[in-house]
Design a protein around this motif. Sequence first.
Motif, PDB file in Angstrom:
ATOM      1  N   GLU A  25       0.975  -0.934  -0.042  1.00  0.00           N
ATOM      2  CA  GLU A  25      -0.220  -0.121   0.118  1.00  0.00           C
ATOM      3  C   GLU A  25       1.007   1.139   0.318  1.00  0.00           C
ATOM      4  O   GLU A  25       0.789   1.749  -0.880  1.00  0.00           O
ATOM      5  CB  GLU A  25      -0.576  -0.017   1.281  1.00  0.00           C
ATOM      6  CG  GLU A  25      -1.915   0.845   1.141  1.00  0.00           C
ATOM      7  CD  GLU A  25      -3.248   1.418   0.401  1.00  0.00           C
ATOM      8  OE1 GLU A  25      -3.899   1.646   0.797  1.00  0.00           O
ATOM      9  OE2 GLU A  25      -2.840   0.790  -0.311  1.00  0.00           O
ATOM     10  N   GLN A  61      -7.013   6.390  -0.170  1.00  0.00           N
ATOM     11  CA  GLN A  61      -7.947   5.205   0.891  1.00  0.00           C
ATOM     12  C   GLN A  61      -9.828   5.520   0.293  1.00  0.00           C
ATOM     13  O   GLN A  61     -10.464   4.208   0.342  1.00  0.00           O
ATOM     14  CB  GLN A  61      -7.353   4.571   1.613  1.00  0.00           C
ATOM     15  CG  GLN A  61      -6.066   4.642   1.601  1.00  0.00           C
ATOM     16  CD  GLN A  61      -5.101   4.675   3.014  1.00  0.00           C
ATOM     17  OE1 GLN A  61      -5.249   5.647   4.100  1.00  0.00           O
ATOM     18  NE2 GLN A  61      -4.565   3.324   3.734  1.00  0.00           N
ATOM     19  N   ARG A  64     -10.886   4.995  -2.675  1.00  0.00           N
ATOM     20  CA  ARG A  64     -11.653   3.993  -3.221  1.00  0.00           C
ATOM     21  C   ARG A  64     -12.568   3.668  -2.599  1.00  0.00           C
ATOM     22  O   ARG A  64     -14.073   2.573  -2.983  1.00  0.00           O
ATOM     23  CB  ARG A  64     -10.543   2.974  -2.781  1.00  0.00           C
ATOM     24  CG  ARG A  64      -9.016   3.318  -3.320  1.00  0.00           C
ATOM     25  CD  ARG A  64      -8.061   1.880  -3.067  1.00  0.00           C
ATOM     26  NE  ARG A  64      -7.985   1.329  -1.966  1.00  0.00           N
ATOM     27  CZ  ARG A  64      -6.410   1.571  -1.364  1.00  0.00           C
ATOM     28  NH1 ARG A  64      -5.907   2.139  -1.601  1.00  0.00           N
ATOM     29  NH2 ARG A  64      -6.832   1.104   0.096  1.00  0.00           N
ATOM     30  N   ARG A  82      -8.690   0.043  -7.262  1.00  0.00           N
ATOM     31  CA  ARG A  82      -7.685   0.925  -7.107  1.00  0.00           C
ATOM     32  C   ARG A  82      -7.424   2.579  -8.380  1.00  0.00           C
ATOM     33  O   ARG A  82      -7.118   2.982  -8.250  1.00  0.00           O
ATOM     34  CB  ARG A  82      -6.544   0.265  -7.124  1.00  0.00           C
ATOM     35  CG  ARG A  82      -6.141  -0.390  -5.261  1.00  0.00           C
ATOM     36  CD  ARG A  82      -5.349  -1.345  -4.734  1.00  0.00           C
ATOM     37  NE  ARG A  82      -5.483  -1.793  -3.604  1.00  0.00           N
ATOM     38  CZ  ARG A  82      -4.457  -1.050  -2.924  1.00  0.00           C
ATOM     39  NH1 ARG A  82      -3.860  -0.581  -2.884  1.00  0.00           N
ATOM     40  NH2 ARG A  82      -4.787  -1.795  -1.223  1.00  0.00           N
TER      41      ARG A  82
END
Length: 247
Positions: A25, A61, A64, A82
């Motif tokens: 990540e 994040q 998403r 993503r």
Amino acid sequence: MSLQAITFDLDDTLWDNRGVMTRTETDHYAWLDEVLSAWLARRGETHLGRFAERFPLAAYQESRQRLAEQHPLRRGDFSWLRERALVELLETFGLPRSAAWLWAAATMARFHALRIDVSPHPEVEPLLCELGVRYRLGSITNGNLALHRLALHRHFRVSIAAGEIQAPKPDARPFLAALARLSTPASRALHVGDSWQEDVLPALRLGMRAAWIAPDTPHAGELPAGVYRLKHVRELPELIQRLERSD
């Protein structure tokens, strides 16, 4: 009735995945920030600033999560989420749409290269070799690891990424698809996984048996019939021997 097929979850079943996703990540997003900055500098477009300063990892994040809520059928298709989150952020950053898609694709290639940097437990390779002689093997995962790029892939007759078929576990459909492609009834199949909700329960509902890899997870009371708790996948051969003797 004797076993014909065994299906496996991947992450935290055949390897410890706790550090893999954290590293993946952060590293693929840092890679994008670095190479995009260099590319913009060569083009004389430094006025856009640094991508990760304007859009830190938390923004990625959150994007998403928002996309998952807007597209519930895609909530388990992590690669799709993503890539499209990256495209949206890169366009907002100031890139034209074509460049945003190219950079998102390049970043996802970096992501997948990092994502497959897993270390299967040392027992896994010989275990799959041995089991593959007697049983039809398959994998069912909610993750987006590119299994076909790992040597372990050769052991599985079928490999299903449940999110990519828009049916993430505990949905029954990836299990049913695996059983159909393995030409095996549920009553003659065993599923091996670490998640009670995503592995054990859906397998049990279909009539499969389940080996629950749960070294530390508390569970009150007796396990349902057909569920067997293991501390590690290395204990699987002993369980299978017991099952075969009892059938």
